[in-house]
Structure formats: C-alpha cells, structure tokens
Design a protein around this motif. Structure first.
Motif, PDB file in Angstrom:
ATOM      1  N   THR A 189       0.998  -1.088  -0.402  1.00 24.47           N
ATOM      2  CA  THR A 189      -0.280  -0.083  -0.387  1.00 24.47           C
ATOM      3  C   THR A 189       0.957   1.126   0.229  1.00 24.47           C
ATOM      4  OG1 THR A 189      -0.028  -0.219   2.521  1.00 24.47           O
ATOM      5  CG2 THR A 189      -2.078  -1.264   0.819  1.00 24.47           C
ATOM      6  N   ALA A 190       1.976   1.174   0.551  1.00 25.74           N
ATOM      7  CA  ALA A 190       2.792   2.725  -0.218  1.00 25.74           C
ATOM      8  C   ALA A 190       2.322   3.708  -1.140  1.00 25.74           C
ATOM      9  CB  ALA A 190       4.752   2.435  -1.467  1.00 25.74           C
ATOM     10  N   GLY A 191       2.888   4.812  -0.620  1.00 25.72           N
ATOM     11  CA  GLY A 191       2.121   5.729  -1.462  1.00 25.72           C
ATOM     12  C   GLY A 191       0.895   6.269  -1.039  1.00 25.72           C
ATOM     13  N   VAL A 192      -0.337   5.583   0.065  1.00 23.41           N
ATOM     14  CA  VAL A 192      -1.655   5.504   0.357  1.00 23.41           C
ATOM     15  C   VAL A 192      -1.982   5.261   1.933  1.00 23.41           C
ATOM     16  CG1 VAL A 192      -3.840   3.823   0.940  1.00 23.41           C
ATOM     17  CG2 VAL A 192      -2.275   3.865  -1.484  1.00 23.41           C
ATOM     18  N   PRO A 193      -2.034   6.751   2.034  1.00 27.67           N
ATOM     19  CA  PRO A 193      -2.531   7.084   3.986  1.00 27.67           C
ATOM     20  C   PRO A 193      -2.713   5.849   4.625  1.00 27.67           C
ATOM     21  CG  PRO A 193      -4.383   7.888   2.860  1.00 27.67           C
ATOM     22  CD  PRO A 193      -2.803   7.447   1.854  1.00 27.67           C
ATOM     23  N   ASP A 194      -2.552   5.387   5.690  1.00 30.87           N
ATOM     24  CA  ASP A 194      -2.921   4.357   6.420  1.00 30.87           C
ATOM     25  C   ASP A 194      -4.557   4.221   6.756  1.00 30.87           C
ATOM     26  OD1 ASP A 194      -0.518   3.509   6.952  1.00 30.87           O
ATOM     27  OD2 ASP A 194       0.070   3.850   8.640  1.00 30.87           O
ATOM     28  N   PRO A 195      -5.863   3.799   6.448  1.00 31.47           N
ATOM     29  CA  PRO A 195      -6.529   3.771   7.144  1.00 31.47           C
ATOM     30  C   PRO A 195      -7.228   4.104   8.109  1.00 31.47           C
ATOM     31  CG  PRO A 195      -6.139   1.794   7.448  1.00 31.47           C
ATOM     32  CD  PRO A 195      -4.600   2.100   7.039  1.00 31.47           C
ATOM     33  N   ASP A 196      -8.258   5.641   8.055  1.00 33.58           N
ATOM     34  CA  ASP A 196      -8.930   6.162   9.283  1.00 33.58           C
ATOM     35  C   ASP A 196      -9.487   5.110   9.955  1.00 33.58           C
ATOM     36  OD1 ASP A 196      -7.186   8.708   8.808  1.00 33.58           O
ATOM     37  OD2 ASP A 196      -8.261   8.600   6.990  1.00 33.58           O
ATOM     38  N   VAL A 197     -10.386   4.558   9.472  1.00 31.81           N
ATOM     39  CA  VAL A 197     -11.854   3.596   9.633  1.00 31.81           C
ATOM     40  C   VAL A 197     -11.483   2.322   9.197  1.00 31.81           C
ATOM     41  CG1 VAL A 197     -13.214   4.947   8.789  1.00 31.81           C
ATOM     42  CG2 VAL A 197     -13.721   3.100  10.818  1.00 31.81           C
ATOM     43  N   ILE A 198     -11.608   1.314  10.212  1.00 31.14           N
ATOM     44  CA  ILE A 198     -11.836   0.185   9.226  1.00 31.14           C
ATOM     45  C   ILE A 198     -12.766  -1.183   9.692  1.00 31.14           C
ATOM     46  CG2 ILE A 198     -10.553  -2.485   9.410  1.00 31.14           C
ATOM     47  CD1 ILE A 198      -7.992  -1.880   9.831  1.00 31.14           C
ATOM     48  N   VAL A 199     -13.406  -1.130   8.524  1.00 34.46           N
ATOM     49  CA  VAL A 199     -15.508  -1.635   9.508  1.00 34.46           C
ATOM     50  C   VAL A 199     -15.221  -3.423   8.951  1.00 34.46           C
ATOM     51  CG1 VAL A 199     -18.031  -1.361   8.507  1.00 34.46           C
ATOM     52  CG2 VAL A 199     -15.882   0.238   8.284  1.00 34.46           C
ATOM     53  N   ARG A 200     -15.295  -4.144   9.492  1.00 40.04           N
ATOM     54  CA  ARG A 200     -16.174  -5.143   9.163  1.00 40.04           C
ATOM     55  C   ARG A 200     -17.676  -5.807   9.422  1.00 40.04           C
ATOM     56  NH1 ARG A 200     -12.825 -10.500  10.475  1.00 40.04           N
ATOM     57  NH2 ARG A 200     -14.391 -12.721   9.026  1.00 40.04           N
ATOM     58  N   THR A 201     -18.276  -6.547   8.270  1.00 44.42           N
ATOM     59  CA  THR A 201     -19.858  -5.939   8.492  1.00 44.42           C
ATOM     60  C   THR A 201     -19.634  -7.672   8.938  1.00 44.42           C
ATOM     61  OG1 THR A 201     -19.617  -6.577   6.056  1.00 44.42           O
ATOM     62  CG2 THR A 201     -19.615  -4.873   6.505  1.00 44.42           C
ATOM     63  N   SER A 202     -20.985  -8.350   8.845  1.00 44.68           N
ATOM     64  CA  SER A 202     -21.498  -9.059   9.644  1.00 44.68           C
ATOM     65  C   SER A 202     -21.561 -10.078  11.436  1.00 44.68           C
ATOM     66  CB  SER A 202     -20.884 -10.460   8.626  1.00 44.68           C
ATOM     67  OG  SER A 202     -19.651 -10.619   9.213  1.00 44.68           O
ATOM     68  N   GLY A 203     -21.639  -8.904  12.171  1.00 45.91           N
ATOM     69  CA  GLY A 203     -21.605  -9.040  13.242  1.00 45.91           C
ATOM     70  C   GLY A 203     -19.438  -9.567  14.174  1.00 45.91           C
ATOM     71  N   GLU A 204     -18.665 -10.026  12.727  1.00 43.54           N
ATOM     72  CA  GLU A 204     -17.824 -10.322  13.275  1.00 43.54           C
ATOM     73  C   GLU A 204     -16.287  -9.353  13.641  1.00 43.54           C
ATOM     74  OE1 GLU A 204     -16.872 -13.565  13.901  1.00 43.54           O
ATOM     75  OE2 GLU A 204     -18.449 -14.468  12.281  1.00 43.54           O
ATOM     76  N   HIS A 205     -15.851  -9.300  15.666  1.00 41.49           N
ATOM     77  CA  HIS A 205     -15.527  -8.487  15.750  1.00 41.49           C
ATOM     78  C   HIS A 205     -13.414  -9.124  15.547  1.00 41.49           C
ATOM     79  CE1 HIS A 205     -18.600  -7.160  17.956  1.00 41.49           C
ATOM     80  NE2 HIS A 205     -18.941  -6.978  17.333  1.00 41.49           N
ATOM     81  N   ARG A 206     -12.947  -9.269  14.210  1.00 42.62           N
ATOM     82  CA  ARG A 206     -11.573  -9.444  13.953  1.00 42.62           C
ATOM     83  C   ARG A 206     -11.309  -8.643  12.802  1.00 42.62           C
ATOM     84  NH1 ARG A 206     -14.549 -14.520  14.226  1.00 42.62           N
ATOM     85  NH2 ARG A 206     -14.315 -15.145  11.836  1.00 42.62           N
ATOM     86  N   LEU A 207      -9.263  -8.765  12.829  1.00 43.41           N
ATOM     87  CA  LEU A 207      -9.026  -8.760  11.924  1.00 43.41           C
ATOM     88  C   LEU A 207      -9.114  -8.569  10.045  1.00 43.41           C
ATOM     89  CD1 LEU A 207      -6.381  -4.929  12.896  1.00 43.41           C
ATOM     90  CD2 LEU A 207      -9.390  -5.349  12.124  1.00 43.41           C
ATOM     91  N   SER A 208      -8.783 -10.397  11.053  1.00 46.14           N
ATOM     92  CA  SER A 208      -8.403 -11.444  10.062  1.00 46.14           C
ATOM     93  C   SER A 208      -7.391 -11.539   8.665  1.00 46.14           C
ATOM     94  CB  SER A 208      -9.961 -12.470   9.041  1.00 46.14           C
ATOM     95  OG  SER A 208     -11.124 -12.167  10.015  1.00 46.14           O
ATOM     96  N   ASN A 209      -6.328 -10.895   8.897  1.00 49.55           N
ATOM     97  CA  ASN A 209      -5.196 -10.732   8.336  1.00 49.55           C
ATOM     98  C   ASN A 209      -5.586  -9.957   7.804  1.00 49.55           C
ATOM     99  OD1 ASN A 209      -2.613 -11.504   7.979  1.00 49.55           O
ATOM    100  ND2 ASN A 209      -2.820 -13.648   7.044  1.00 49.55           N
ATOM    101  N   PHE A 210      -5.750  -8.400   8.015  1.00 50.78           N
ATOM    102  CA  PHE A 210      -5.853  -6.988   6.930  1.00 50.78           C
ATOM    103  C   PHE A 210      -5.584  -6.083   7.801  1.00 50.78           C
ATOM    104  CE2 PHE A 210      -9.760  -3.941   5.781  1.00 50.78           C
ATOM    105  CZ  PHE A 210      -8.946  -3.849   4.161  1.00 50.78           C
ATOM    106  N   LEU A 211      -4.251  -5.380   6.342  1.00 53.09           N
ATOM    107  CA  LEU A 211      -4.012  -4.439   6.990  1.00 53.09           C
ATOM    108  C   LEU A 211      -4.031  -4.464   8.248  1.00 53.09           C
ATOM    109  CD1 LEU A 211      -5.864  -1.764   4.880  1.00 53.09           C
ATOM    110  CD2 LEU A 211      -4.127  -2.741   4.367  1.00 53.09           C
TER     111      LEU A 211
END
Length: 254
Positions: A189-211
């Motif tokens: 993701t070089a050149g892209v600012p880090d996410p300000d907010v990460i959203v997960r749908t479906s009621g799961e509460h984990r990042l699952s190896n994302f960013l």
C-alpha cells in the motif's frame, strides 16, 4: 485502536451526515457475510457473492458522494484459497466479469483502481486484466479504490521486510537507516495513507489478517449488517461513528 462501545452497531440506526472536518480520508472495509446472506435465503453461495458485488457499487457511490479519498475493500484474502475450488472459481469468474464490464464505467467516474496482494496466484490472463485496469485509471483523482486480492497482512509485512533485506544487501540502505518509514514505503500500500477507520460487517469482531501494519491507529467499527445489505445509509452511519471518536494516537487527553 478502539472499537464500537458495547454491542455491534446496526446500519439501521438513524443516520446524520458527518461533517467534513471529521471525514476520514481513507476507509477500509472487510466485506463479510455473503455466504450467510445466501444461506438465509436458501440460495447458493455464489448468489451471495453476486449480491455482495452490488453492495460494492453502492459503497463506491456513497464514498464518492461523501468525499472520501481512499476506499480499500478486502475482496479476497490469502486464506480464501483454502475454500472449495468451485467457490474460488465462482469468485474469480465474478472478478473477471466486473473487470470487463465495470472498469470503463469507473474510469468515466474518475475512480483510480489499484490492486494489492499476491496477484500472481490468479494466473497470467487475469493479472493482465488487472494491470490494464490499473493503467487505464492511473490518472484519475476522484477516488482511489484499492481492492485487496489474495491479500494477507502478515504476507505484506514479510514482503516489505524481504525488500528491505535485499536493499541492505545491495548497499542501497544502511541497516541503521531501517525504521517504520522505510518499511511502510515497501508495503503493498506504499503511497496510500493508512486507513482512518476499518469496518467489518456481519457481526464478526476481528481483522482477519487485513492491513495489520497499516491499522495501528485505525478506528474499528463492527456492524451486524451482512455485506450484501450494506448500502449508502450504512456508509453514512460509519462516518457518523467515526466523527464521534476522539483520535489521540497514544497521547494523553487534553
């Protein structure tokens, strides 16, 4: 990092418009719940993926309308290769369809498309289509859409670490010069600012190896909504939640 207080937030809650002063520059979404959406309706999983693709279109419209600059969607994880071959084939076919029928439309709307992940696993024909989409939209500035395909956060960090090691070996960078900035510059993701907010749908509460690296100070929002039901009101709800957060980046409260 913080998450929604108490129970997961439903997109059905009344929504107001977040002010520009509190608008996130970069929104990242873990699109989850396609299979459950289809199962609840007695439909095959591929029907859920097709409905999820329509939710992507709604999400893009909302992001553009609200003035978000970067939108990253977790479309296919590195772990998804372990799914049944028929489902992987369905997902790949759906990706090919949207590359052939939707990229021109996104280009007209000023959307820049980038793909991040171990793209080579999709084969040369599909990789060529991904590269054509990136090249066609490279000059657009209305919104940058990053699609994470065959992506894993740990793999991203390993990729960056290997690139740093090779740079040291070549003599391009001193070992003592390696810092967070040097590693960030070698992430996918070089050149892209880090996410300000990460959203997960479906009621799961984990990042699952994302960013994993990029999410260090992201606000986390978990919605009960299944991804195919995600709409413009859901996106606005996310912006409202974000606007009410106080981001301190480890500093003491004023």
């Amino acid at each position: 990092m913080s998450s929604t207080t108490g129970a997961a937030v439903s997109s059905a809650s009344p929504a107001s418009t977040a002010s520009n002063a509190h608008l996130p520059v970069h929104v990242a979404i873990i699109m989850d719940g396609n299979g459950r959406w289809a199962a609840a309706r007695g439909l095959p999983r591929v029907a859920g993926h097709r409905a999820g693709a329509e939710a992507v279109s709604r999400c893009l419209r909302a992001a553009k309308a609200k003035g978000v600059e970067y939108l990253t969607l977790y479309a296919f994880s590195s772990e998804n290769w372990r799914r049944e071959p028929t489902e992987v084939a369905d997902l790949t076919s759906l990706l090919k369809y949207y590359l052939r029928h939707k990229v021109a439309e996104l280009h007209k709307e000023g959307v820049r498309i980038r793909f991040v992940g171990d793209l080579g696993r999709f084969g040369p024909d599909l990789v060529a289509e991904l590269e054509r989409a990136e090249a066609l939209t490279a000059g657009n500035a209305q919104l940058t859409l990053l699609l994470a395909l065959s992506y894993g956060g740990r793999g991203d960090i390993v990729h960056a670490a290997r690139a740093l090691a090779e740079a040291v070996q070549r003599g391009d960078i001193a070992l003592s010069a390696i810092d967070e900035t040097a590693l960030s510059a070698r992430l996918l993701t070089a050149g892209v600012p880090d996410p300000d907010v990460i959203v997960r749908t479906s009621g799961e509460h984990r990042l699952s190896n994302f960013l994993l690296w990029q999410s260090a100070y992201a606000e986390l929002v978990f919605l009960d909504t299944l991804w195919p039901d995600f709409d413009e009101a859901s996106f606005t709800r996310v912006l409202d939640i974000y606007a009410r957060r106080e981001r301190r980046f480890g500093a003491r409260p004023a």
